[in-house]
Design a protein around this motif. Structure first.
Motif, PDB file in Angstrom:
ATOM      1  N   PRO A 146     -40.854  13.695 -97.068  1.00  0.00           N
ATOM      2  CA  PRO A 146     -41.503  13.061 -98.363  1.00  0.00           C
ATOM      3  C   PRO A 146     -43.045  13.597 -98.347  1.00  0.00           C
ATOM      4  O   PRO A 146     -43.546  13.549 -97.190  1.00  0.00           O
ATOM      5  CB  PRO A 146     -41.442  11.749 -98.067  1.00  0.00           C
ATOM      6  N   VAL A 147     -43.357  13.641 -99.408  1.00  0.00           N
ATOM      7  CA  VAL A 147     -45.006  13.844 -99.763  1.00  0.00           C
ATOM      8  C   VAL A 147     -45.556  13.045-100.856  1.00  0.00           C
ATOM      9  O   VAL A 147     -44.811  13.155-101.963  1.00  0.00           O
ATOM     10  CB  VAL A 147     -45.318  15.382-100.006  1.00  0.00           C
ATOM     11  N   GLU A 148     -46.260  12.197-100.578  1.00  0.00           N
ATOM     12  CA  GLU A 148     -46.750  11.286-101.591  1.00  0.00           C
ATOM     13  C   GLU A 148     -48.017  12.064-102.519  1.00  0.00           C
ATOM     14  O   GLU A 148     -48.772  12.858-101.891  1.00  0.00           O
ATOM     15  CB  GLU A 148     -47.559  10.067-100.992  1.00  0.00           C
ATOM     16  N   VAL A 149     -47.868  12.175-103.568  1.00  0.00           N
ATOM     17  CA  VAL A 149     -48.764  12.765-104.474  1.00  0.00           C
ATOM     18  C   VAL A 149     -49.239  11.926-105.859  1.00  0.00           C
ATOM     19  O   VAL A 149     -48.394  10.963-106.074  1.00  0.00           O
ATOM     20  CB  VAL A 149     -47.999  14.121-105.269  1.00  0.00           C
ATOM     21  N   GLU A 181     -45.039  22.412-107.343  1.00  0.00           N
ATOM     22  CA  GLU A 181     -44.965  23.604-107.551  1.00  0.00           C
ATOM     23  C   GLU A 181     -45.515  24.158-106.494  1.00  0.00           C
ATOM     24  O   GLU A 181     -45.075  25.360-105.713  1.00  0.00           O
ATOM     25  CB  GLU A 181     -45.015  24.167-108.846  1.00  0.00           C
ATOM     26  N   ARG A 182     -46.907  23.740-106.124  1.00  0.00           N
ATOM     27  CA  ARG A 182     -47.670  24.428-105.185  1.00  0.00           C
ATOM     28  C   ARG A 182     -47.094  24.152-103.701  1.00  0.00           C
ATOM     29  O   ARG A 182     -46.874  24.861-102.918  1.00  0.00           O
ATOM     30  CB  ARG A 182     -49.099  23.817-105.100  1.00  0.00           C
ATOM     31  N   LEU A 183     -46.462  22.969-103.718  1.00  0.00           N
ATOM     32  CA  LEU A 183     -45.744  22.601-102.481  1.00  0.00           C
ATOM     33  C   LEU A 183     -44.531  23.562-102.178  1.00  0.00           C
ATOM     34  O   LEU A 183     -44.503  23.915-101.020  1.00  0.00           O
ATOM     35  CB  LEU A 183     -45.356  21.086-102.411  1.00  0.00           C
ATOM     36  N   ARG A 184     -43.748  23.623-103.172  1.00  0.00           N
ATOM     37  CA  ARG A 184     -42.681  24.636-102.940  1.00  0.00           C
ATOM     38  C   ARG A 184     -42.954  25.969-102.742  1.00  0.00           C
ATOM     39  O   ARG A 184     -42.723  26.623-101.700  1.00  0.00           O
ATOM     40  CB  ARG A 184     -41.810  24.737-104.353  1.00  0.00           C
ATOM     41  N   LYS A 185     -44.151  26.627-103.466  1.00  0.00           N
ATOM     42  CA  LYS A 185     -44.557  27.768-102.981  1.00  0.00           C
ATOM     43  C   LYS A 185     -45.310  27.837-101.592  1.00  0.00           C
ATOM     44  O   LYS A 185     -44.932  28.925-100.934  1.00  0.00           O
ATOM     45  CB  LYS A 185     -45.740  28.108-103.905  1.00  0.00           C
ATOM     46  N   VAL A 236     -49.605  23.392 -88.567  1.00  0.00           N
ATOM     47  CA  VAL A 236     -50.082  24.295 -89.822  1.00  0.00           C
ATOM     48  C   VAL A 236     -49.543  24.103 -90.776  1.00  0.00           C
ATOM     49  O   VAL A 236     -50.070  23.805 -92.096  1.00  0.00           O
ATOM     50  CB  VAL A 236     -49.504  25.858 -89.459  1.00  0.00           C
ATOM     51  N   ALA A 237     -48.259  23.584 -91.061  1.00  0.00           N
ATOM     52  CA  ALA A 237     -47.818  23.090 -92.218  1.00  0.00           C
ATOM     53  C   ALA A 237     -48.278  21.749 -92.645  1.00  0.00           C
ATOM     54  O   ALA A 237     -48.591  21.675 -93.843  1.00  0.00           O
ATOM     55  CB  ALA A 237     -46.203  22.900 -91.970  1.00  0.00           C
ATOM     56  N   SER A 238     -48.569  20.831 -91.979  1.00  0.00           N
ATOM     57  CA  SER A 238     -49.263  19.494 -92.169  1.00  0.00           C
ATOM     58  C   SER A 238     -50.746  19.819 -92.774  1.00  0.00           C
ATOM     59  O   SER A 238     -51.031  19.401 -93.801  1.00  0.00           O
ATOM     60  CB  SER A 238     -49.357  18.926 -90.722  1.00  0.00           C
ATOM     61  N   ASP A 239     -51.624  20.655 -92.020  1.00  0.00           N
ATOM     62  CA  ASP A 239     -52.662  21.152 -92.380  1.00  0.00           C
ATOM     63  C   ASP A 239     -52.812  21.711 -93.863  1.00  0.00           C
ATOM     64  O   ASP A 239     -53.470  21.285 -94.973  1.00  0.00           O
ATOM     65  CB  ASP A 239     -53.499  21.995 -91.641  1.00  0.00           C
ATOM     66  N   ALA A 240     -51.764  22.745 -94.253  1.00  0.00           N
ATOM     67  CA  ALA A 240     -51.580  23.415 -95.355  1.00  0.00           C
ATOM     68  C   ALA A 240     -51.216  22.187 -96.594  1.00  0.00           C
ATOM     69  O   ALA A 240     -51.843  22.259 -97.661  1.00  0.00           O
ATOM     70  CB  ALA A 240     -50.381  24.377 -95.295  1.00  0.00           C
ATOM     71  N   ILE A 241     -50.188  21.084 -96.377  1.00  0.00           N
ATOM     72  CA  ILE A 241     -49.846  20.309 -97.334  1.00  0.00           C
ATOM     73  C   ILE A 241     -51.155  19.431 -97.607  1.00  0.00           C
ATOM     74  O   ILE A 241     -51.348  19.301 -98.996  1.00  0.00           O
ATOM     75  CB  ILE A 241     -48.835  19.582 -96.793  1.00  0.00           C
ATOM     76  N   LEU A 242     -51.810  19.134 -96.735  1.00  0.00           N
ATOM     77  CA  LEU A 242     -52.671  18.260 -96.905  1.00  0.00           C
ATOM     78  C   LEU A 242     -54.108  19.000 -97.744  1.00  0.00           C
ATOM     79  O   LEU A 242     -55.063  18.135 -98.326  1.00  0.00           O
ATOM     80  CB  LEU A 242     -53.364  17.639 -95.646  1.00  0.00           C
ATOM     81  N   HIS A 243     -54.151  20.048 -97.436  1.00  0.00           N
ATOM     82  CA  HIS A 243     -55.112  20.939 -98.208  1.00  0.00           C
ATOM     83  C   HIS A 243     -55.159  21.180 -99.790  1.00  0.00           C
ATOM     84  O   HIS A 243     -56.119  21.310-100.227  1.00  0.00           O
ATOM     85  CB  HIS A 243     -55.273  22.288 -97.547  1.00  0.00           C
ATOM     86  N   LEU A 244     -53.861  20.578-100.214  1.00  0.00           N
ATOM     87  CA  LEU A 244     -53.535  20.739-101.777  1.00  0.00           C
ATOM     88  C   LEU A 244     -54.043  19.514-102.364  1.00  0.00           C
ATOM     89  O   LEU A 244     -53.692  18.473-101.961  1.00  0.00           O
ATOM     90  CB  LEU A 244     -52.274  21.025-101.996  1.00  0.00           C
ATOM     91  N   ALA A 245     -54.890  19.695-103.234  1.00  0.00           N
ATOM     92  CA  ALA A 245     -55.719  18.670-104.080  1.00  0.00           C
ATOM     93  C   ALA A 245     -54.457  18.034-104.751  1.00  0.00           C
ATOM     94  O   ALA A 245     -53.712  18.882-105.483  1.00  0.00           O
ATOM     95  CB  ALA A 245     -56.858  19.207-104.854  1.00  0.00           C
ATOM     96  N   GLY A 246     -54.403  16.785-104.881  1.00  0.00           N
ATOM     97  CA  GLY A 246     -53.206  16.231-105.648  1.00  0.00           C
ATOM     98  C   GLY A 246     -52.375  15.473-104.737  1.00  0.00           C
ATOM     99  O   GLY A 246     -51.543  14.684-104.698  1.00  0.00           O
ATOM    100  N   VAL A 247     -52.418  16.024-103.382  1.00  0.00           N
ATOM    101  CA  VAL A 247     -51.665  15.614-102.256  1.00  0.00           C
ATOM    102  C   VAL A 247     -52.335  14.288-101.592  1.00  0.00           C
ATOM    103  O   VAL A 247     -53.235  14.508-101.263  1.00  0.00           O
ATOM    104  CB  VAL A 247     -51.135  16.371-101.026  1.00  0.00           C
ATOM    105  N   VAL A 248     -51.456  13.194-101.613  1.00  0.00           N
ATOM    106  CA  VAL A 248     -52.283  11.935-100.764  1.00  0.00           C
ATOM    107  C   VAL A 248     -52.047  12.118 -99.238  1.00  0.00           C
ATOM    108  O   VAL A 248     -52.780  11.811 -98.543  1.00  0.00           O
ATOM    109  CB  VAL A 248     -51.753  10.734-101.468  1.00  0.00           C
TER     110      VAL A 248
END
Ligand code: DER
Length: 235
Positions: free
Chosen positions: A138-141, A151-155, A198-210
């Motif tokens: 799960p990713v809270e957005v 879509e950014r998460l999927r990419k 690496v995956a964790s940091d990349a997810i959290l780097h996306l603006a819009g991800v909580v």
């Protein structure tokens, strides 16, 4: 044993680590529910005293209230002595997936403020490595342009054959709304996502991800209840 019996056995074992006077993080889900019930029971019996509970969700807040467990929050108790919570997946390095119950943000806030974090699971939650089960990560957005974020998460995880799905509830498939008023995008991987940090940091780097449901290097003890008995593993 039924699966719920195993959850209860693991939960009761974890509550043995609770001492009077502790500030406790109270987890969320069908396993943590048993731990909260047990804490309430021991308080009622006078076997535990002076406990302050910090709930990790509105539903746990309600459950603890109904049990008479004194409650507070992280503003009043920025350091928590011990948290007890379930998990959806546990790997041999104590990395977890949590959040299939939707409470990952408050859980991660509370559990990252803890001196000790005991994870309670039945043996079905054990995996070789996190993210490999093909089940939801799960990713809270935030709601604003959630499709853009999904879509950014999927990419981000295209190599791993990632599918990103908005979590919905009920017949009308309404978006699930977290305690914090956000949406959840569940990620499903077909292949390994590689280094979790690496995956964790990349997810959290996306603006819009909580926040996301990988709890890396946070658990200090894992209690597993299986058909052959209980195991307690310390980090
Ligand atoms: O959603 C959550 O974070 C829950 O704690 C989940 O990880 C475990 O829930 P369960 O004990 O009902 O399987």
């Amino acid at each position: 044993f039924t699966q719920d019996d195993l959850k209860k056995i693991a939960a009761y074992k974890a509550v043995e680590y609770v001492e009077s006077g502790m500030v406790l993080g109270l987890g969320t889900g069908s396993t943590a529910k048993h731990a909260v019930n047990r804490i309430g029971e021991l308080l009622r019996q006078g076997k535990l005293k002076d406990i302050v509970g910090i709930p990790t969700s509105k539903i746990t807040h309600e459950q603890a209230l109904s049990l008479g467990i004194p409650l507070s929050d992280l503003d009043s108790h920025p350091v928590v002595d011990l948290a007890i919570d379930g998990a959806d997946e546990v790997d041999p390095f104590f990395n977890l997936v949590k959040g299939r119950g939707g409470s990952l943000l408050r859980e991660k806030m509370v559990e990252s403020a803890c001196k000790k974090f005991i994870v309670i699971v039945d043996e079905s939650k054990l995996v070789n490595y996190v993210g490999g089960s093909g089940l939801a990560m799960p990713v809270e957005v935030i709601r604003f342009c959630w499709k853009f974020t999904a879509e950014r998460l999927r990419k981000l995880f295209e190599e791993a054959g990632c599918v990103a799905k908005l979590r919905t509830v009920g017949e009308k498939e309404e978006p699930y709304v977290t305690d914090n008023g956000n949406f959840i995008v569940d990620l499903y991987f077909k292949r390994s996502i590689g280094d979790l940090k690496v995956a964790s940091d990349a997810i959290l780097h996306l603006a819009g991800v909580v926040e996301h449901g990988m709890f890396l290097d946070m658990a200090t003890t894992v209690i597993v209840a299986g058909e052959l008995g209980l195991t307690v593993k310390n980090k």
